[in-house]
Design an enzyme around this catalytic site. Structure first.
Site, PDB file in Angstrom:
ATOM      1  N   MET A  29       0.853  -1.195   0.000  1.00 25.99           N
ATOM      2  CA  MET A  29       0.000   0.000   0.000  1.00 25.99           C
ATOM      3  C   MET A  29       0.892   1.249   0.000  1.00 25.99           C
ATOM      4  O   MET A  29       0.463   2.333   0.397  1.00 25.99           O
ATOM      5  CB  MET A  29      -0.926  -0.004   1.217  1.00 25.99           C
ATOM      6  N   LEU A  32       6.679   3.081   1.520  1.00 23.60           N
ATOM      7  CA  LEU A  32       7.601   1.945   1.602  1.00 23.60           C
ATOM      8  C   LEU A  32       8.731   2.173   2.607  1.00 23.60           C
ATOM      9  O   LEU A  32       9.201   3.288   2.797  1.00 23.60           O
ATOM     10  CB  LEU A  32       8.206   1.675   0.222  1.00 23.60           C
ATOM     11  N   HIS A  33       9.134   1.078   3.222  1.00 22.89           N
ATOM     12  CA  HIS A  33      10.237   1.097   4.177  1.00 22.89           C
ATOM     13  C   HIS A  33      11.085  -0.151   3.954  1.00 22.89           C
ATOM     14  O   HIS A  33      10.808  -0.952   3.046  1.00 22.89           O
ATOM     15  CB  HIS A  33       9.702   1.193   5.606  1.00 22.89           C
ATOM     16  N   GLY A  35      11.209  -2.889   5.385  1.00 26.35           N
ATOM     17  CA  GLY A  35      10.470  -4.154   5.409  1.00 26.35           C
ATOM     18  C   GLY A  35      10.001  -4.524   4.013  1.00 26.35           C
ATOM     19  O   GLY A  35      10.160  -5.667   3.551  1.00 26.35           O
ATOM     20  N   HIS A  36       9.432  -3.548   3.296  1.00 26.45           N
ATOM     21  CA  HIS A  36       8.998  -3.801   1.913  1.00 26.45           C
ATOM     22  C   HIS A  36      10.201  -4.162   1.038  1.00 26.45           C
ATOM     23  O   HIS A  36      10.127  -5.032   0.180  1.00 26.45           O
ATOM     24  CB  HIS A  36       8.328  -2.558   1.314  1.00 26.45           C
ATOM     25  N   VAL A 175      11.074  -7.030   9.650  1.00 21.51           N
ATOM     26  CA  VAL A 175      12.277  -6.188   9.721  1.00 21.51           C
ATOM     27  C   VAL A 175      12.032  -5.142  10.818  1.00 21.51           C
ATOM     28  O   VAL A 175      10.939  -4.572  10.903  1.00 21.51           O
ATOM     29  CB  VAL A 175      12.558  -5.510   8.363  1.00 21.51           C
ATOM     30  N   SER A 184       6.823  -0.366   9.948  1.00 24.49           N
ATOM     31  CA  SER A 184       5.438  -0.251   9.488  1.00 24.49           C
ATOM     32  C   SER A 184       5.271   1.124   8.859  1.00 24.49           C
ATOM     33  O   SER A 184       5.876   2.097   9.316  1.00 24.49           O
ATOM     34  CB  SER A 184       4.497  -0.376  10.691  1.00 24.49           C
ATOM     35  N   SER A 185       4.422   1.186   7.845  1.00 20.40           N
ATOM     36  CA  SER A 185       4.155   2.487   7.210  1.00 20.40           C
ATOM     37  C   SER A 185       3.534   3.448   8.213  1.00 20.40           C
ATOM     38  O   SER A 185       3.662   4.662   8.090  1.00 20.40           O
ATOM     39  CB  SER A 185       3.205   2.311   6.033  1.00 20.40           C
TER      40      SER A 185
HETATM   41  O1  PAF Z   1      -0.059  -5.756   3.811  1.00 19.61           O
HETATM   42  C1  PAF Z   1      -0.458  -4.822   3.086  1.00 19.61           C
HETATM   43  O2  PAF Z   1       0.217  -3.828   2.848  1.00 19.61           O
HETATM   44  C2  PAF Z   1      -1.841  -4.920   2.481  1.00 19.61           C
HETATM   45  O3  PAF Z   1      -2.739  -5.522   3.347  1.00 19.61           O
HETATM   46  C3  PAF Z   1      -1.850  -5.622   1.099  1.00 19.61           C
HETATM   47  C4  PAF Z   1      -1.431  -7.061   1.219  1.00 19.61           C
HETATM   48  C5  PAF Z   1      -0.934  -4.877   0.148  1.00 19.61           C
HETATM   49  C6  PAF Z   1      -3.268  -5.589   0.522  1.00 19.61           C
HETATM   50  O4  PAF Z   1      -3.727  -4.299   0.345  1.00 19.61           O
END
Ligand code: PAF
Length: 278
Positions: A29, A32-33, A35-36, A175, A184-185
């Protein structure tokens, strides 16, 4: 990095790439950090093409204010993905993802009756709607999710089974920031003092891990709540001890694997985390 907004342009491109490469998918969503980025990195190591999506899915927010407040940092996210070596980014509009109203209601049995499912009614139905729709568009060989969203991973695995999908679900470790706070965002929405105190969440969880088998499960749960609530900035919503199938565990011998999962309010911001106790 190629960027797509339209499903009608992304799909043929992926069909072409799929001829001689496996497609890996990291749904996000945005905001980004690190973890992503660990998901992108893992995806790149396992797949020929890495696709990331950025879409703040309204269907999974049971609270309008939480949806409105959710951080949106598209330009910065694109730069981060480009630098991380992501091949394709899909950043659709709501109309692209939901050309028609999605009225599907998933049945996850007991999986979504506890923890996030209990405190955020409708949340996991919205997650299942968007993830199944994104899987339908991207048709990935493998998809990558973080262990931080432990219950989400269980729900997505169940959805994949129910819909007979073929994508493999790869779960990557949480992470953490230097002080232990799970990335977390939502962390960027914390005030300075909340951010500092939020490290108390993982401190309490790691203490619980050390005490596993020493205290009873109930004592450990109560102690974890007590430790987190010591900070006036934090208020526990729940601490649950569950097995890998999200069943509540009350004795150490009840399951081979036991996880402690928490949700905590820091003012208006809701944070979740978990550790494996056994
Ligand atoms: O974990 C998330 O960021 C969201 O729940 C996802 C999996 C992208 C679905 O919108």
């Amino acid at each position: 990095m190629e960027k797509y907004v339209k499903v009608s342009e992304l799909k043929p491109r992926l069909s072409e790439l799929r001829k001689d490469r496996t497609v890996g998918f990291v749904p996000t969503m945005g905001a980004l950090h690190q973890g992503h980025l660990s998901l992108v990195e893992r995806c790149r190591s396992m797949c020929g093409v890495t696709v990331a999506s950025i879409f703040v899915n309204p269907a999974q927010f049971n609270d309008r204010e939480d949806y409105r407040r959710y951080p949106r940092t598209l330009e910065c996210d694109l730069e981060i993905l480009e630098n991380a070596g992501c091949d394709i980014v899909f950043a659709p509009t709501e109309e692209e993802v939901y050309p028609e109203r999605d009225n599907r209601v998933f049945d996850f049995g007991t999986l979504d009756k506890v923890m996030e499912g209990k405190f955020r009614p409708g949340h996991f139905n919205g997650v299942a709607q968007v993830v199944s729709r994104l899987f339908d568009i991207v048709n990935p060989d493998k998809s990558f999710f973080g262990q931080k969203d432990f219950q989400q991973v269980c729900i997505i695995k169940s959805m994949v089974k129910q819909l007979n999908l073929t994508t493999g679900i790869v779960v990557c470790p949480t992470v953490r920031e230097q002080d232990g706070l799970a990335m977390s965002s939502r962390n960027m929405l914390l005030s300075e003092i909340q951010r500092k105190e939020a490290a108390g969440i993982s401190r309490a969880l790691f203490h619980a891990k050390q005490q596993a088998g020493v205290m009873t499960v109930t004592e450990l749960r109560d102690e974890t709540i007590r430790r987190i609530n010591l900070s006036p900035e934090l208020k526990v919503e729940y601490v649950e001890t569950v097995d890998a199938a999200m069943q509540t565990v009350s004795e150490w011998d009840d399951a081979e694997e036991i996880f402690a999962c928490v949700a905590v309010h820091a003012g208006e911001i809701r944070l979740i985390d978990n550790v494996q106790l056994k």
